[in-house]
Motif scaffolding. Structure first.
Motif, mmCIF file in Angstrom:
data_model
loop_
_atom_site.group_PDB
_atom_site.id
_atom_site.type_symbol
_atom_site.label_atom_id
_atom_site.label_comp_id
_atom_site.label_asym_id
_atom_site.label_seq_id
_atom_site.Cartn_x
_atom_site.Cartn_y
_atom_site.Cartn_z
ATOM 1 N N GLY A 127 0.797 -1.198 -0.018
ATOM 2 C CA GLY A 127 0.003 -0.097 -0.166
ATOM 3 C C GLY A 127 1.112 1.207 -0.054
ATOM 4 O O GLY A 127 0.686 2.100 -0.856
ATOM 5 N N HIS A 128 1.925 1.250 0.857
ATOM 6 C CA HIS A 128 2.963 2.412 0.919
ATOM 7 C C HIS A 128 3.431 2.560 -0.562
ATOM 8 O O HIS A 128 3.748 3.783 -0.973
ATOM 9 C CB HIS A 128 4.097 2.034 1.987
ATOM 10 N N GLU A 129 4.067 1.600 -1.247
ATOM 11 C CA GLU A 129 4.418 1.759 -2.586
ATOM 12 C C GLU A 129 3.462 2.175 -3.542
ATOM 13 O O GLU A 129 3.738 3.227 -4.371
ATOM 14 C CB GLU A 129 5.154 0.502 -3.091
ATOM 15 N N VAL A 130 2.198 1.800 -3.678
ATOM 16 C CA VAL A 130 1.219 2.322 -4.421
ATOM 17 C C VAL A 130 1.163 3.408 -4.278
ATOM 18 O O VAL A 130 0.737 4.325 -5.196
ATOM 19 C CB VAL A 130 -0.036 1.408 -4.231
ATOM 20 N N ALA A 131 1.167 4.175 -2.914
ATOM 21 C CA ALA A 131 0.644 5.459 -2.703
ATOM 22 C C ALA A 131 1.871 6.375 -3.237
ATOM 23 O O ALA A 131 1.617 7.263 -3.824
ATOM 24 C CB ALA A 131 0.792 5.785 -1.041
ATOM 25 N N HIS A 132 3.301 5.973 -3.449
ATOM 26 C CA HIS A 132 4.045 6.769 -4.021
ATOM 27 C C HIS A 132 3.533 6.953 -5.511
ATOM 28 O O HIS A 132 4.019 7.966 -5.913
ATOM 29 C CB HIS A 132 5.597 6.036 -4.067
ATOM 30 N N TYR A 133 3.007 6.236 -6.037
ATOM 31 C CA TYR A 133 2.606 6.205 -7.438
ATOM 32 C C TYR A 133 1.395 7.183 -7.473
ATOM 33 O O TYR A 133 1.091 7.985 -8.139
ATOM 34 C CB TYR A 133 2.317 4.965 -7.961
ATOM 35 N N ALA B 202 6.372 13.104 2.318
ATOM 36 C CA ALA B 202 6.001 12.035 1.171
ATOM 37 C C ALA B 202 5.862 10.757 1.832
ATOM 38 O O ALA B 202 4.665 10.036 1.608
ATOM 39 C CB ALA B 202 6.618 12.048 -0.187
ATOM 40 N N GLU B 203 6.898 10.510 2.603
ATOM 41 C CA GLU B 203 6.691 8.908 3.502
ATOM 42 C C GLU B 203 5.654 8.676 4.250
ATOM 43 O O GLU B 203 5.082 7.697 4.222
ATOM 44 C CB GLU B 203 8.046 8.769 3.999
ATOM 45 N N ILE B 204 5.329 9.990 5.028
ATOM 46 C CA ILE B 204 4.135 9.946 5.888
ATOM 47 C C ILE B 204 3.040 9.787 5.411
ATOM 48 O O ILE B 204 2.129 8.916 6.058
ATOM 49 C CB ILE B 204 4.299 11.362 6.578
ATOM 50 N N THR C 149 16.175 11.220 3.788
ATOM 51 C CA THR C 149 14.979 11.313 3.104
ATOM 52 C C THR C 149 13.775 10.603 3.461
ATOM 53 O O THR C 149 12.843 10.775 3.067
ATOM 54 C CB THR C 149 15.392 10.257 1.657
ATOM 55 N N HIS C 150 14.052 9.693 4.475
ATOM 56 C CA HIS C 150 12.971 9.064 5.101
ATOM 57 C C HIS C 150 12.820 9.356 6.733
ATOM 58 O O HIS C 150 14.164 9.500 7.327
ATOM 59 C CB HIS C 150 12.966 7.402 5.327
ATOM 60 N N PRO C 151 11.767 9.636 7.254
ATOM 61 C CA PRO C 151 11.481 9.950 8.704
ATOM 62 C C PRO C 151 12.057 8.396 9.464
ATOM 63 O O PRO C 151 12.019 7.442 8.950
ATOM 64 C CB PRO C 151 10.240 10.255 8.977
HETATM 65 ZN ZN LIG Z 1 8.697 5.225 0.552
#
Ligand SMILES: [Zn+2]
Length: 383
Positions: free
Chosen positions: A117-123, A152-154, A213-215
């Protein structure tokens, strides 16, 4: 897919960097197949028959977040890193999501749903169109871009959470990604990690967080816990209970928490750039009639305090005009890289000064036009 927009963390806003995602959606970018052919050569394409666990997780994710599955999923051999990535092009093309073998070994069916779900959200959120901090030399801009990247990660985590429908599994997935540990090695107690987050906060600032780049997984876990308390989350699952906070309130709580961990370095740096541009720009406006009367000087001093004296003393030098032009050029070029909200505020403040000061209106407008031009603000000037 736009219905997922409302779950975005409010700091995940590319328009602050002058990026209009709608424009990108209109002008679909040509599909690049080289990446796909590379994946087809070196990785295993996921299908329900050969990889039932992953296949099932994917199915559940798209059912839950109610979007069409037009993705290619691949598994690639990597026993060291539990990792997932999404190669993102425009929303018109078919995105690829690659999961490492270690990730699949490590995650339960539900935890995998979070990651997918997280990766799909990036798209869905088109995060690949955001500016890349690697190409940026300017320190302040780089920090602002990293801040956007963490935001964006959040956002992506929130969709991961909706996709797996369980706070516990979302937290466990985050913990496993951070620690690399499998179930048999840990007792999972989120409260312990919130204690670790408090320890991190107590240090006042973490430069590794600021440049990342990531929290930190600690921030991500806290963010998910708060997200689970929102009205929006409860509505998504048609829960009877209403939730304690609105998403907006949670975003604000998160802003404060993140600032405690990263420290105020970025805020101070943004403010410093803003104030330099404001003072030199204002001075230029005051000087539009080539005069700087005692009354004007007092006005300028009461507006800018001690900093005004330094600016005024510069005017006493023989090369004052050249020096001022240089100061304006440097400070406005720096300010041109600030966030849009900041630039808009700067323009408004300069306009207000233009309106209040004496002198010929046309001359003042001309100076404002010059300043806005360096800022890269295209709006016509008037006051
Ligand atoms: Zn990510």
């Amino acid at each position: 897919m736009d219905f997922l927009d409302k779950y975005k963390y409010h700091k995940d806003d590319p328009s602050e960097f002058g990026i209009d995602l709608k424009e990108f959606k209109k002008n679909s970018i040509e599909l690049d197949n080289s990446h796909l052919s590379n994946l087809l050569t070196n990785s295993v394409r996921v299908s329900r028959e050969i990889l039932p666990k992953v296949g099932k997780a994917i199915e559940i994710v798209f059912e839950r977040i109610k979007i069409e599955n037009n993705f290619n999923f691949f598994v690639t051999a990597d026993n060291n890193q539990a990792n997932a990535s999404c190669s993102l092009m425009s929303s018109a093309s078919r995105p690829d999501i690659v999961l490492t073998s270690r990730l699949i070994e490590l995650m339960s069916l539900e935890e995998l749903q979070f990651v997918i779900g997280h990766e799909v959200a990036h798209y869905v959120y088109q995060h690949a169109l955001y500016p890349n901090h690697n190409n940026i030399e300017d320190r302040n801009l780089k920090l602002n871009i990293l801040n956007l990247s963490r935001a964006a990660e959040i956002s992506a985590d929130r969709i991961g959470f909706l996709a797996c429908a369980s706070l516990d599994d979302s937290l466990r997935a985050n913990f496993k990604l951070a620690s690399g540990l499998s179930d048999k090695h840990f007792n999972f107690k989120p409260s312990t990690y919130l204690d670790q987050l408090r320890d991190l906060e107590d240090l006042g600032k973490s430069s590794s967080e600021l440049w990342s780049t990531h929290p930190s997984f600690l921030i991500r876990m806290q963010s998910l816990i708060w997200f689970s308390m929102t009205k929006e989350y409860h509505e998504f699952f048609d829960r009877k209970s209403k939730g304690t906070y609105s998403l907006n309130e949670v975003d604000e709580k998160l802003d404060k928490k993140i600032k405690k961990v990263t420290g105020d370095e970025l805020e101070t740096s943004n403010k410093d750039i803003y104030e330099k541009a404001l003072i030199w720009g204002s001075l230029d406006i005051y000087l539009s009639d080539k005069k700087f009367s005692k009354v004007e000087q007092d006005e300028f001093a009461s507006r800018f305090g001690t900093k005004a004296n330094k600016a005024i003393s510069l005017l006493k030098m023989s090369s004052a005009r050249d020096m001022l032009d240089k100061k304006i050029d440097v400070s406005f070029t720096e300010a041109s890289k600030l966030l849009k909200t900041e630039k808009t505020k700067l323009v408004d403040e300069l306009k207000a000064i233009g309106k209040e000061t004496g002198g010929d209106k046309m001359k003042k407008l001309k100076i404002l036009g010059k300043l806005l031009n360096i800022l890269g603000v295209k709006n016509p000037v008037s006051f």
